[in-house]
Design a protein around this motif. Structure first.
Motif, PDB file in Angstrom:
ATOM      1  N   UNK A  32      45.404  47.074  51.409  1.00 56.93           N
ATOM      2  CA  UNK A  32      44.456  46.126  50.833  1.00 56.93           C
ATOM      3  C   UNK A  32      45.155  45.143  49.890  1.00 56.93           C
ATOM      4  N   UNK A  33      44.874  43.857  50.090  1.00 58.63           N
ATOM      5  CA  UNK A  33      45.231  42.889  49.077  1.00 58.63           C
ATOM      6  C   UNK A  33      44.184  42.957  47.971  1.00 58.63           C
ATOM      7  N   UNK A  34      44.642  42.809  46.735  1.00 58.02           N
ATOM      8  CA  UNK A  34      43.745  42.916  45.587  1.00 58.02           C
ATOM      9  C   UNK A  34      43.821  41.638  44.758  1.00 58.02           C
ATOM     10  N   UNK A  35      42.681  41.182  44.309  1.00 61.59           N
ATOM     11  CA  UNK A  35      42.615  40.012  43.439  1.00 61.59           C
ATOM     12  C   UNK A  35      41.829  40.341  42.184  1.00 61.59           C
ATOM     13  N   UNK A  36      42.186  39.662  41.114  1.00 60.22           N
ATOM     14  CA  UNK A  36      41.431  39.751  39.873  1.00 60.22           C
ATOM     15  C   UNK A  36      40.681  38.436  39.675  1.00 60.22           C
ATOM     16  N   UNK A  37      39.433  38.575  39.235  1.00 62.47           N
ATOM     17  CA  UNK A  37      38.577  37.444  38.927  1.00 62.47           C
ATOM     18  C   UNK A  37      38.056  37.603  37.505  1.00 62.47           C
ATOM     19  N   UNK A  38      37.557  36.531  36.963  1.00 62.80           N
ATOM     20  CA  UNK A  38      36.892  36.634  35.670  1.00 62.80           C
ATOM     21  C   UNK A  38      35.738  35.640  35.609  1.00 62.80           C
ATOM     22  N   UNK A  39      34.749  35.994  34.815  1.00 67.81           N
ATOM     23  CA  UNK A  39      33.602  35.117  34.622  1.00 67.81           C
ATOM     24  C   UNK A  39      33.262  35.064  33.147  1.00 67.81           C
ATOM     25  N   UNK A  40      33.453  33.898  32.570  1.00 63.59           N
ATOM     26  CA  UNK A  40      33.125  33.677  31.173  1.00 63.59           C
ATOM     27  C   UNK A  40      31.651  33.302  31.056  1.00 63.59           C
ATOM     28  N   UNK A  41      31.060  33.502  29.892  1.00 62.25           N
ATOM     29  CA  UNK A  41      29.643  33.166  29.710  1.00 62.25           C
ATOM     30  C   UNK A  41      29.367  31.714  30.075  1.00 62.25           C
ATOM     31  N   UNK A  42      28.376  31.505  30.927  1.00 63.54           N
ATOM     32  CA  UNK A  42      27.981  30.168  31.303  1.00 63.54           C
ATOM     33  C   UNK A  42      28.902  29.470  32.287  1.00 63.54           C
ATOM     34  N   UNK A  43      29.895  30.200  32.799  1.00 58.82           N
ATOM     35  CA  UNK A  43      30.855  29.583  33.724  1.00 58.82           C
ATOM     36  C   UNK A  43      30.850  30.296  35.066  1.00 58.82           C
ATOM     37  N   UNK A  44      31.391  29.606  36.047  1.00 61.31           N
ATOM     38  CA  UNK A  44      31.506  30.165  37.383  1.00 61.31           C
ATOM     39  C   UNK A  44      32.646  31.180  37.421  1.00 61.31           C
TER      40      UNK A  44
END
Length: 124
Positions: A32-44
């Motif tokens: 599996x390839x793995x990615x990290x994402x993040x979501x800040x308040x009010x943002x995509x």
């Protein structure tokens, strides 16, 4: 139950460090390839880093390059995100996601599994 579980988030002062973990439950991350994402308040939600199934390929977006390091230990069925020199703008919920593909690394496209996220807050 097949899932990814993130851990390691918390409150840290600007300039500090955290290491996030993404552990697979019910399946093996090998392949599996793995990615990290993040979501800040009010943002995509944004993809910030990825690692190929073997660990041989890694990528980072410019905003984290030089400060974050992604790695994996397939024997422990875990992917890590070491975050150094943290800034207030790094505050977000961080998610990991996995896609069954070998040799490539991407923060785009469709992922097979997502974690529930872990909160990272950078504040003095």
């Amino acid at each position: 139950q097949l899932q990814l579980v993130e851990s390691g988030g918390g409150l840290v002062q600007p300039g500090g460090s955290l290491r996030l973990s993404c552990a697979a439950s019910g399946f093996t991350l090998d392949g599996y390839g793995i990615a990290w994402f993040r979501q800040a308040p009010g943002k995509v939600r944004e993809g910030i880093s990825c690692i190929s199934s073997s660990g041989g390929t890694t990528r980072y977006v410019d905003s984290v390059k030089g400060r974050y390091t992604i790695s994996r230990d397939n024997a422990k069925n875990t992917v890590y995100l070491q975050m150094n020199s943290l800034k207030p703008e790094d505050t977000a919920i961080y998610y990991c996601a996995g896609v069954k593909v070998k040799y490539v690394c991407s923060i785009y496209g469709t992922f097979d599994y997502w974690g529930q996220g872990t909160q990272v807050t950078v504040s003095s």
